[in-house]
Design a protein around this motif. Structure first.
Motif, PDB file in Angstrom:
ATOM      1  N   TYR A  25       0.811  -1.225   0.000  1.00 42.60           N
ATOM      2  CA  TYR A  25       0.000   0.000   0.000  1.00 42.60           C
ATOM      3  C   TYR A  25       0.841   1.271   0.000  1.00 42.60           C
ATOM      4  N   GLN A  26       2.160   1.133   0.109  1.00 38.66           N
ATOM      5  CA  GLN A  26       3.024   2.310   0.131  1.00 38.66           C
ATOM      6  C   GLN A  26       3.109   2.947  -1.262  1.00 38.66           C
ATOM      7  N   ALA A  27       3.544   4.199  -1.280  1.00 41.18           N
ATOM      8  CA  ALA A  27       3.670   4.930  -2.538  1.00 41.18           C
ATOM      9  C   ALA A  27       4.760   4.313  -3.405  1.00 41.18           C
ATOM     10  N   ALA A  28       4.631   4.509  -4.715  1.00 34.20           N
ATOM     11  CA  ALA A  28       5.567   3.913  -5.685  1.00 34.20           C
ATOM     12  C   ALA A  28       7.011   4.306  -5.413  1.00 34.20           C
ATOM     13  N   LYS A 263      -0.648   5.885   4.137  1.00 32.46           N
ATOM     14  CA  LYS A 263      -0.241   7.037   3.339  1.00 32.46           C
ATOM     15  C   LYS A 263       0.620   8.030   4.116  1.00 32.46           C
ATOM     16  N   CYS A 264       0.639   7.926   5.459  1.00 29.13           N
ATOM     17  CA  CYS A 264       1.380   8.926   6.230  1.00 29.13           C
ATOM     18  C   CYS A 264       2.897   8.723   6.137  1.00 29.13           C
ATOM     19  N   THR A 265       3.350   7.534   5.725  1.00 30.85           N
ATOM     20  CA  THR A 265       4.783   7.314   5.541  1.00 30.85           C
ATOM     21  C   THR A 265       5.223   7.906   4.206  1.00 30.85           C
ATOM     22  N   THR A 266       6.237   8.754   4.245  1.00 26.62           N
ATOM     23  CA  THR A 266       6.722   9.417   3.032  1.00 26.62           C
ATOM     24  C   THR A 266       8.144   8.970   2.706  1.00 26.62           C
ATOM     25  N   LEU A 267       8.577   9.310   1.519  1.00 26.28           N
ATOM     26  CA  LEU A 267       9.955   8.992   1.119  1.00 26.28           C
ATOM     27  C   LEU A 267      10.949   9.678   2.051  1.00 26.28           C
ATOM     28  N   MET A 268      10.607  10.871   2.517  1.00 25.70           N
ATOM     29  CA  MET A 268      11.500  11.578   3.434  1.00 25.70           C
ATOM     30  C   MET A 268      11.566  10.895   4.796  1.00 25.70           C
TER      31      MET A 268
END
Length: 303
Positions: A25-28, A263-268
């Motif tokens: 479910y994480q972003a690409a 969705k709250c986990t970001t690449l940063m």
């Protein structure tokens, strides 16, 4: 800019002997820097096999806890400390202990989407893909299935000879999808197959062409010779499948199928975690690890 950050993450994880796990479910942009991607329990098994001394989980808290249970000697970091799971937090050890006293002759089956603490008093763990098989192999006819009543109801329908007791709980993202949305999606895309997660309501799963875990849905869509699919799980899966299969068309069952905790986990967050300036280390005492592992070991034994 994004590519530069990704390159630095890859450099740092190699330098520091870090393994990055990312739930589907994480972003690409996060999946692209991960060592392993997939469902939560699958990722925990991958963490066991890696030689990395530190594991960063890009997912939610119960997933990071499961990694720690199965790899207690590794340092486990949850990339975003605020990434929880509403389903896992619905039931606690105190509540289920009270229910167990009321139903002492029931085998307690815990969905993997539960806290480490709650797993310590459960008999066997299951995943969405293994639930039917595992419950069917349990000798006891009486089953208390927690916490997802929709998944539990789906299992009960497949195994009618079992006496499965359910409590009111589940995934709010999947549970809010209605049969009206199914009819609307079918009307818009009459040639598409409907693939849904068993955490959805019975009236939704009954209309599906395929019901399965996130990995199961992706695998089915990739291997199918059909060209159109309505995806009834977290909205990112339709996006990821579109990248993997550009010759096919994927439509989310609903634009509301969004898990804000994922969705709250970001690449940063990932970047700062590999730098050692962010994330939260998962700390579990030896007794919690030992007791929680018993129900996971039982799942593997029956699996």
């Amino acid at each position: 800019m994004i590519r530069n950050i990704q390159d630095e993450i890859i450099r740092l994880k190699k330098e520091k002997n870090i393994c990055i796990l990312a739930h589907s479910y994480q972003a690409a942009e996060i999946l692209e820097v991960a060592d392993y991607t997939g469902d939560s329990f699958q990722l925990s098994l991958m963490a066991q096999k890696t030689d990395a001394s530190t594991v960063i989980m890009c997912g939610v808290r119960f997933m990071a806890e499961t990694v720690k249970i199965l790899s207690p000697k590794k340092k486990v970091i949850l990339a975003n400390p605020y990434a929880g799971c509403p389903m896992a937090e619905q039931m606690d050890k105190e509540l289920i202990s009270a229910v167990k006293e009321k139903y002492p002759d029931y085998t307690v089956v815990a969905y993997i989407n539960t806290t480490a603490e709650l797993k310590t008093i459960c008999d066997v763990c299951v995943t969405s893909s293994s639930a039917v098989n595992i419950v069917n192999k349990i000798d006891n006819k009486n089953i208390l299935f927690i916490p997802d009543c929709n998944l539990g109801a789906y299992v009960a329908k497949q195994i009618p000879d079992k006496n499965i007791k359910l409590l009111q709980g589940g995934c709010p993202t999947h549970a809010k999808i209605t049969e009206e949305e199914v009819y609307k999606a079918r009307k818009l895309h009459p040639d598409a197959l409907l693939l849904v997660h068993p955490e959805c309501r019975a009236k939704v799963t009954e209309e599906a062409d395929y019901v399965g875990s996130t990995s199961g849905i992706m695998d089915f869509a990739e291997k199918s010779d059909k060209k159109e699919f309505i995806i009834g799980t977290e909205i990112s899966i339709a996006e990821h499948l579109q990248y993997k299969c550009p010759d096919k068309n994927f439509y989310p069952l609903s634009i509301d199928l969004v898990c804000n905790n994922m969705k709250c986990t970001t690449l940063m967050d990932v970047y700062n975690s590999v730098r050692g300036t962010a994330g939260e280390e998962i700390i579990l005492d030896e007794k919690t690890i030992s007791d929680a592992k018993k129900c996971i070991d039982k799942m593997i034994e029956l699996g």
